[in-house]
Design an enzyme around this catalytic site. Structure first.
Site, PDB file in Angstrom:
ATOM      1  N   LYS A  76      17.860   0.592   4.905  1.00 50.99           N
ATOM      2  CA  LYS A  76      16.741  -0.346   4.793  1.00 50.99           C
ATOM      3  C   LYS A  76      17.207  -1.639   4.136  1.00 50.99           C
ATOM      4  CE  LYS A  76      12.026  -0.641   2.927  1.00 50.99           C
ATOM      5  NZ  LYS A  76      10.940   0.128   2.257  1.00 50.99           N
ATOM      6  N   SER A 145       6.866   0.448   4.574  1.00 59.57           N
ATOM      7  CA  SER A 145       7.704  -0.706   4.836  1.00 59.57           C
ATOM      8  C   SER A 145       9.075  -0.323   5.397  1.00 59.57           C
ATOM      9  CB  SER A 145       7.892  -1.485   3.527  1.00 59.57           C
ATOM     10  OG  SER A 145       8.521  -0.650   2.544  1.00 59.57           O
ATOM     11  N   SER A 169       5.780   4.391   1.850  1.00 62.44           N
ATOM     12  CA  SER A 169       6.684   3.715   2.790  1.00 62.44           C
ATOM     13  C   SER A 169       7.821   4.561   3.338  1.00 62.44           C
ATOM     14  CB  SER A 169       7.269   2.459   2.135  1.00 62.44           C
ATOM     15  OG  SER A 169       6.244   1.566   1.804  1.00 62.44           O
TER      16      SER A 169
END
Length: 431
Positions: A76, A145, A169
């Site tokens: 990420k 996210s 997330s």
């Protein structure tokens, strides 16, 4: 030499073949790059992908006898990878490359895993959606996210990807994209080299196609009790929590939870519906206060310099968070600390909690990342969470459930989760 695509074999099998010299790690990385080239134009899961030349250098220097030898993975884009940029999903950041790996990435690399690139995140891991599409339904949200990481695994680009969770997330994108998602206990994994926005909530987690895949990673990243011998699944006591003080379940979410409960009960597992705790509303309030207070102080320096490059939603949250009284924040932190170590208050004598991962399947539309109503309680408590895909809705969208364990019972959660997943996926379509 014939090598299977990354999504067709387990993390364990990839590493086993590389250690035995049956597969070359560079060829495994090339196959992942080919999968990215095929799917990325439609999915948009990646913010940066390494060149084949850079991966060849990585392969030359990697640990070919490590537990994750040759396993390609995504990271990420709020977590540093050496020689790759960390943009946090925002033009407010510079495109300079990180000098060092984050601790989590370094541990994976030391175990032989190969970082392929950076996956898309929402703006500073907050609410503004990125460009990623849901591999199962492009007009439905992939979540947030950690959308890029979940979508990259779901689309078969990589067998493993790192994400993070502040509210929901890790678990929410896993649910919407139909992959296994694991959020460890708070503070079980150090976060150096990560853009931390909420000091008391943020946790690094990861995705895989199966519970066994995320378990292999846990043995590398966590202070893992590899000799843990939990009780057999049929003797478990599971507390069923269909509640959220924020939002109710839709019919698909209800069907998924009920199906999982019935299948477990059919195999002798005790699944007891527990009363809604009066602490749940207070914990939801605690999450909101802690998140806004800490997020505002983390992002205020960026907002002062680059307000023109940030979304109105983010700027409004910074303003609101800075206005929260210190007394309110301290009160919520005390509540968090008290309940984090008191499993009995919510779960009684249960071994695990069975609860929805999301209110239902991925909503249609790309303007929102969906609801984290069934995640925030567990995030503020810091308890480990595991999303288990359980089938599909009548519309063909992924749906599943979430298991929650006591703080620092991560090894037991994954051991039980592997067996529970097998039971609840018998005839997994929820037609």
């Amino acid at each position: 030499m014939s090598i299977a695509a990354p999504h067709e074999v387990s993390v364990h099998a990839i590493a086993q073949r590389v250690r035995a010299g049956l597969d070359d790690p560079l060829d495994t990385a090339r196959h992942a790059l080919q999968a990215i080239a095929r799917r990325e134009p439609d999915i948009h899961a990646w913010a940066h992908v390494e060149s084949e030349a850079a991966l060849a250098e990585t392969a030359r220097n990697m640990n070919r006898q490590g537990p994750l030898a040759g396993v390609p993975f995504g990271v990420k884009d709020i977590i540093d990878v050496a020689a790759m940029p960390t943009r946090c999903g925002s033009p407010a950041t510079a495109a300079t490359c990180a000098a060092f790996d984050a601790g989590s990435v370094g541990l994976l690399r030391a175990a032989g895993a190969v970082p392929l690139g950076k996956t898309v995140t929402t703006e500073f891991a907050f609410r503004r959606p990125g460009p990623t599409r849901n591999p199962h339904a492009p007009q439905h949200t992939p979540g947030g996210s950690s959308s890029g990481s979940a979508a990259a695994v779901a689309a078969g680009m990589v067998p493993l990807a790192l994400g993070t969770q502040t509210g929901g997330s890790v678990i929410r994108p896993a649910a919407f994209c139909g992959v296994v998602g694991f959020k460890p206990s708070y503070a079980a994994l150090l976060r150096d080299g990560m853009k931390v926005t909420c000091e008391s909530l943020d946790v690094i987690g990861w995705y895989g196609q199966a519970v066994g895949d995320v378990d292999e990673v846990a043995r590398v990243l966590l202070p893992y009790e590899s000799d843990a011998a939990p009780k057999p699944v049929h003797s478990l006591r599971i507390a069923v929590f269909p509640y959220s003080p924020i939002q109710g379940l839709d019919p698909d979410g209800q069907a998924a939870l009920q199906s999982a409960r019935e299948k477990l009960a059919a195999h002798g597992v005790s699944c007891t519906l527990v009363p809604e705790s009066p602490h749940m509303a207070a914990l939801a309030r605690a999450h909101a206060v802690i998140m806004e207070y800490e997020f505002a102080r983390s992002l205020a320096p960026v907002a002062r310099v680059h307000a023109d490059k940030l979304s109105k939603n983010l700027l409004d949250t910074v303003k609101a968070g800075l206005a929260i009284p210190v007394r309110d924040y301290r009160d919520m932190r005390r509540l968090q600390a008290r309940l984090r170590t008191d499993w009995h208050e919510l779960a009684g004598d249960a071994d695990l909690i069975l609860t929805p991962s999301t209110p239902g399947a991925a909503p249609r539309g790309l303007g929102s990342t969906g609801s984290s109503a069934f995640n925030k309680i567990w995030s503020v408590l810091g308890w480990p969470c595991l999303h288990l895909p359980a089938g599909t809705t009548p519309d063909g969208l992924p749906i599943g459930v979430q298991l929650v364990a006591n703080w620092n019972a991560d090894a037991h959660l994954l051991a039980w989760g592997n067996d529970i997943h097998k039971l609840i996926t018998e005839q997994g379509n929820l037609a």
